[in-house]
Design a protein around this motif. Structure first.
Motif, PDB file in Angstrom:
ATOM      1  N   ALA A  98       0.819  -1.213   0.000  1.00 38.50           N
ATOM      2  CA  ALA A  98       0.000   0.000   0.000  1.00 38.50           C
ATOM      3  C   ALA A  98       0.853   1.263   0.000  1.00 38.50           C
ATOM      4  CB  ALA A  98      -0.929   0.003   1.216  1.00 38.50           C
ATOM      5  N   PHE A  99       2.073   1.202   0.572  1.00 35.53           N
ATOM      6  CA  PHE A  99       2.945   2.375   0.636  1.00 35.53           C
ATOM      7  C   PHE A  99       3.727   2.612  -0.660  1.00 35.53           C
ATOM      8  CE2 PHE A  99       3.370   1.635   5.492  1.00 35.53           C
ATOM      9  CZ  PHE A  99       2.179   2.306   5.711  1.00 35.53           C
ATOM     10  N   LEU A 100       4.159   1.532  -1.322  1.00 32.61           N
ATOM     11  CA  LEU A 100       5.027   1.680  -2.500  1.00 32.61           C
ATOM     12  C   LEU A 100       4.414   2.535  -3.613  1.00 32.61           C
ATOM     13  CD1 LEU A 100       6.666  -1.853  -2.792  1.00 32.61           C
ATOM     14  CD2 LEU A 100       7.794   0.300  -2.222  1.00 32.61           C
ATOM     15  N   PRO A 101       3.102   2.393  -3.941  1.00 36.71           N
ATOM     16  CA  PRO A 101       2.563   3.259  -4.992  1.00 36.71           C
ATOM     17  C   PRO A 101       2.715   4.744  -4.707  1.00 36.71           C
ATOM     18  CG  PRO A 101       1.070   1.426  -4.579  1.00 36.71           C
ATOM     19  CD  PRO A 101       2.119   1.367  -3.522  1.00 36.71           C
ATOM     20  N   GLY A 102       2.806   5.136  -3.428  1.00 37.86           N
ATOM     21  CA  GLY A 102       3.026   6.538  -3.095  1.00 37.86           C
ATOM     22  C   GLY A 102       4.353   7.061  -3.620  1.00 37.86           C
ATOM     23  N   PHE A 103       5.324   6.176  -3.802  1.00 42.98           N
ATOM     24  CA  PHE A 103       6.614   6.543  -4.402  1.00 42.98           C
ATOM     25  C   PHE A 103       6.586   6.348  -5.913  1.00 42.98           C
ATOM     26  CE2 PHE A 103       7.519   5.482  -0.019  1.00 42.98           C
ATOM     27  CZ  PHE A 103       8.448   6.436   0.373  1.00 42.98           C
ATOM     28  N   PHE A 104       6.118   5.170  -6.355  1.00 43.57           N
ATOM     29  CA  PHE A 104       6.174   4.837  -7.775  1.00 43.57           C
ATOM     30  C   PHE A 104       5.311   5.767  -8.615  1.00 43.57           C
ATOM     31  CE2 PHE A 104       7.034   0.224  -6.388  1.00 43.57           C
ATOM     32  CZ  PHE A 104       8.388   0.499  -6.268  1.00 43.57           C
ATOM     33  N   ALA A 105       4.153   6.164  -8.100  1.00 47.53           N
ATOM     34  CA  ALA A 105       3.274   7.050  -8.859  1.00 47.53           C
ATOM     35  C   ALA A 105       3.920   8.412  -9.083  1.00 47.53           C
ATOM     36  CB  ALA A 105       1.939   7.219  -8.130  1.00 47.53           C
ATOM     37  N   ARG A 106       4.878   8.774  -8.229  1.00 41.84           N
ATOM     38  CA  ARG A 106       5.627  10.027  -8.375  1.00 41.84           C
ATOM     39  C   ARG A 106       6.945   9.799  -9.123  1.00 41.84           C
ATOM     40  NH1 ARG A 106       2.920  10.165  -3.441  1.00 41.84           N
ATOM     41  NH2 ARG A 106       1.724  12.084  -3.095  1.00 41.84           N
ATOM     42  N   GLU A 107       7.102   8.609  -9.697  1.00 38.33           N
ATOM     43  CA  GLU A 107       8.290   8.203 -10.458  1.00 38.33           C
ATOM     44  C   GLU A 107       9.553   8.249  -9.595  1.00 38.33           C
ATOM     45  OE1 GLU A 107       8.645  10.041 -14.278  1.00 38.33           O
ATOM     46  OE2 GLU A 107       6.545   9.712 -14.801  1.00 38.33           O
ATOM     47  N   ASP A 108       9.379   7.977  -8.313  1.00 37.74           N
ATOM     48  CA  ASP A 108      10.521   7.849  -7.399  1.00 37.74           C
ATOM     49  C   ASP A 108      10.697   6.370  -7.079  1.00 37.74           C
ATOM     50  OD1 ASP A 108      12.462   7.885  -5.459  1.00 37.74           O
ATOM     51  OD2 ASP A 108      11.218   8.841  -3.925  1.00 37.74           O
ATOM     52  N   THR A 109      11.621   5.733  -7.751  1.00 42.93           N
ATOM     53  CA  THR A 109      11.898   4.321  -7.463  1.00 42.93           C
ATOM     54  C   THR A 109      13.216   4.143  -6.709  1.00 42.93           C
ATOM     55  OG1 THR A 109      12.929   4.109  -9.643  1.00 42.93           O
ATOM     56  CG2 THR A 109      10.601   3.500  -9.470  1.00 42.93           C
ATOM     57  N   ARG A 110      13.983   5.232  -6.595  1.00 42.38           N
ATOM     58  CA  ARG A 110      15.289   5.131  -5.933  1.00 42.38           C
ATOM     59  C   ARG A 110      15.150   4.985  -4.425  1.00 42.38           C
ATOM     60  NH1 ARG A 110      18.852   8.757  -3.635  1.00 42.38           N
ATOM     61  NH2 ARG A 110      21.061   8.189  -3.779  1.00 42.38           N
ATOM     62  N   THR A 111      14.283   5.790  -3.815  1.00 42.22           N
ATOM     63  CA  THR A 111      14.142   5.744  -2.354  1.00 42.22           C
ATOM     64  C   THR A 111      13.681   4.372  -1.866  1.00 42.22           C
ATOM     65  OG1 THR A 111      13.657   8.119  -2.287  1.00 42.22           O
ATOM     66  CG2 THR A 111      13.041   6.823  -0.358  1.00 42.22           C
ATOM     67  N   PRO A 112      12.621   3.791  -2.435  1.00 40.95           N
ATOM     68  CA  PRO A 112      12.243   2.452  -1.992  1.00 40.95           C
ATOM     69  C   PRO A 112      13.339   1.413  -2.215  1.00 40.95           C
ATOM     70  CG  PRO A 112      10.452   3.469  -3.210  1.00 40.95           C
ATOM     71  CD  PRO A 112      11.649   4.343  -3.391  1.00 40.95           C
ATOM     72  N   MET A 113      14.165   1.601  -3.268  1.00 35.12           N
ATOM     73  CA  MET A 113      15.251   0.654  -3.507  1.00 35.12           C
ATOM     74  C   MET A 113      16.265   0.698  -2.352  1.00 35.12           C
ATOM     75  SD  MET A 113      18.035   0.412  -6.622  1.00 35.12           S
ATOM     76  CE  MET A 113      18.910   1.860  -6.020  1.00 35.12           C
ATOM     77  N   ILE A 114      16.544   1.902  -1.857  1.00 31.79           N
ATOM     78  CA  ILE A 114      17.474   2.031  -0.733  1.00 31.79           C
ATOM     79  C   ILE A 114      16.913   1.318   0.502  1.00 31.79           C
ATOM     80  CG2 ILE A 114      18.537   3.669   0.872  1.00 31.79           C
ATOM     81  CD1 ILE A 114      18.612   5.670  -1.485  1.00 31.79           C
TER      82      ILE A 114
END
Length: 528
Positions: A372-388
């Motif tokens: 539920a949290f990951l789309p909050g990053f991916f929808a903003r095209e931020d995939t780097r922070t979740p990768m860390i």
């Protein structure tokens, strides 16, 4: 269509897949138990399955969907088709090269990556290598199918992508039924299952391929070319693949560690199958629907709608997964016994798998919240922070697994997984709040503690009810008596939990009505 109805559409297909998956695992447990062939098959299947989650579901549901949806809005279906053909040409070429490389390198991969603990057992090692070679093309099929599924989800056509995985289990059930009819030995069953996995990949790809054609997009093959859109996709896809596949990374590492003990890999796999039911039905449904919906709201500047989508998704997932977590924690052993304990699956295996499942129950809310949290990053095209954060979780998992496995065996690995899961979930949530991407929602903040209390009280009541119904749940009780007892406990627990949740205000009929009837806000809305 409302958010909850979209969740239900995806969840219904996933639930069907999980039910057939249970049937498959029950038959497989009876045929193979936790013996060497079961270990070989589960270890071999883990490899292509891990790559599928990393480079297919992880990358495309996280990176491809927002770009595809953006292309639809900017250039219509024709533009989306051109973008899909560009991606398809590159993806097909990469998958073909990867498959050839992996097939040629499989003995080394099994020896050093998948199951180094099998090296001393020549028969188990050789079977694992052969089965992995048979099954690895499944990765290519499922990666292409994941791309098609992402297109369908962006077009609001969820069911075909959700129902396709059912056919993996249907085919494998057919293989097990044929093996039982012919009286095949364990080794023959293992190889037949391996061929069944490969065939199922082709079937699933065909299903979503035709669904995309019916949606009005016909994809032709183009020679691979690094266009600007493809480059952008690759930039987003790499960290998204790592992030979306964090659970699979941990499982692959844990398979490597668990190969040092006979039966450990199979025990973890059987427990994981049960635990995947609530995780898949709720978590995957939320992640599948939330990403395109959230991306659409953000692109239109509708920040208030985006915040509401996130909050309602968390509310929905916790409402359903907290009681499931409590039930797995308290009654894991009776569940494992009625599902698996027959044939070559012994009472000792039941106890081992039950202990693992109870630990998984504690981690269930974390892994659903991650989705539920990951789309909050991916929808903003931020995939780097979740990768860390995913990398941090991997470090936590590996460190704990290596520390606890010599002491607690399989349960130590399960403990490492859930600690890593909670670490990842907390890091994601704290970052969303810190960046201002998660608005304070008073109804949500007041409901969560009440839902936790309701689930805890249900768990306590269930614990004492199990003791009271003890004789009906004993291993020597008739199977139908055990089934009736477990179903009765589940039914009574559900009644008690819903009564407590609604009675304490953790849930309300108004909340459900609002979610079922939810309509998109006007594009001009913004966060206060």
């Amino acid at each position: 269509m409302s958010l909850v109805k979209k969740f239900a559409t995806v969840a219904s297909g996933t639930l069907m897949s999980r039910v057939f998956g249970f049937t498959r695992e029950m038959l497989m447990a009876s045929a193979l138990g936790t013996g060497p062939v079961a270990d070989a098959f589960n270890a071999a299947f883990r490899f292509p399955n891990t790559f599928r989650r990393l480079f297919a579901e992880g990358a495309f549901n996280s990176a491809f969907v927002p770009l595809f949806a953006k292309e639809i809005e900017a250039n219509g279906l024709d533009g989306a088709r051109r973008f899909s053909e560009e991606v398809f040409g590159v993806l097909f070429t990469v998958l073909l090269s990867l498959t050839i490389l992996m097939e040629l390198s499989m003995p080394l991969i099994v020896r050093f990556v998948i199951a180094p603990g099998f090296v001393d057992d020549a028969a188990k090692f050789d079977n694992t290598v052969s089965m992995a070679i048979i099954m690895f093309p499944y990765l290519a099929c499922m990666s292409l199918a994941a791309m098609m599924s992402g297109m369908l989800n962006s077009l609001h056509r969820y069911f075909a992508a959700a129902i396709a995985p059912v056919f993996l289990n249907v085919i494998l059930i057919g293989v097990l039924g044929y093996a039982w009819w012919k009286g095949q030995d364990g080794k023959a069953v293992g190889y037949a299952l391996s061929w069944g996995v490969m065939v199922s990949g082709l079937v699933q790809l065909a299903i979503v391929w035709f669904a995309v054609r019916n949606a009005g997009i016909s994809i032709g093959f183009r020679l691979p070319h690094m266009t600007a859109n493809v480059k952008r996709l690759l930039i987003l896809a790499f960290p998204a693949a790592v992030t979306g596949g964090i659970t699979q990374i941990n499982l692959l590492i844990n398979t490597n560690i668990a190969s040092g003990k006979s039966g450990a890999i199979s025990s973890l796999a059987y427990a994981d199958r049960i635990y995947q039911l609530p995780l898949g039905v709720v978590g995957i449904a939320v992640a599948t629907v939330l990403l395109p919906e959230l991306a659409r709201a953000l692109r239109s500047g509708n920040l208030k709608e985006a915040g509401s989508l996130q909050n309602r998704s968390v509310e929905f997932t916790l409402f359903l997964t907290l009681p499931a977590a409590a039930a797995l924690l308290v009654m894991s052993e009776p569940i494992v016994r009625i599902l698996y304990e027959r044939g070559n699956f012994s009472a000792a295996s039941t106890q081992t798998v039950g202990n693992i499942l109870a630990i998984y129950g504690l981690g269930l809310p974390a892994f659903v919240l991650i989705k539920a949290f990951l789309p909050g990053f991916f929808a903003r095209e931020d995939t780097r922070t979740p990768m860390i954060f995913a990398a941090v979780a991997v470090i936590v998992n590996v460190s704990l697994a290596l520390t606890l496995f010599p002491i607690m065996a399989e349960t130590g690995i399960a403990t490492a997984e859930i600690v890593a899961g909670w670490t990842n979930a907390l890091l994601l949530f704290i970052t969303l709040v810190w960046r201002g991407h998660w608005g304070r929602d008073i109804p949500l903040l007041t409901r969560i503690p009440r839902l936790i209390v309701s689930a805890a009280l249900m768990g306590i009541a269930l614990y004492y009810a199990i003791g009271w119904m003890g004789p009906a749940l004993e291993p020597d009780a008739p199977l139908h008596t055990q089934v009736i007892a477990v179903l009765s406990l589940v039914g009574l627990s559900m009644i008690l939990y819903f009564a407590l949740a609604f009675g304490t205000g953790g849930a309300s009929f108004g909340m459900i009505r609002r979610n079922v009837r939810r309509r998109p806000k006007a594009p001009g809305d913004s966060a206060p």
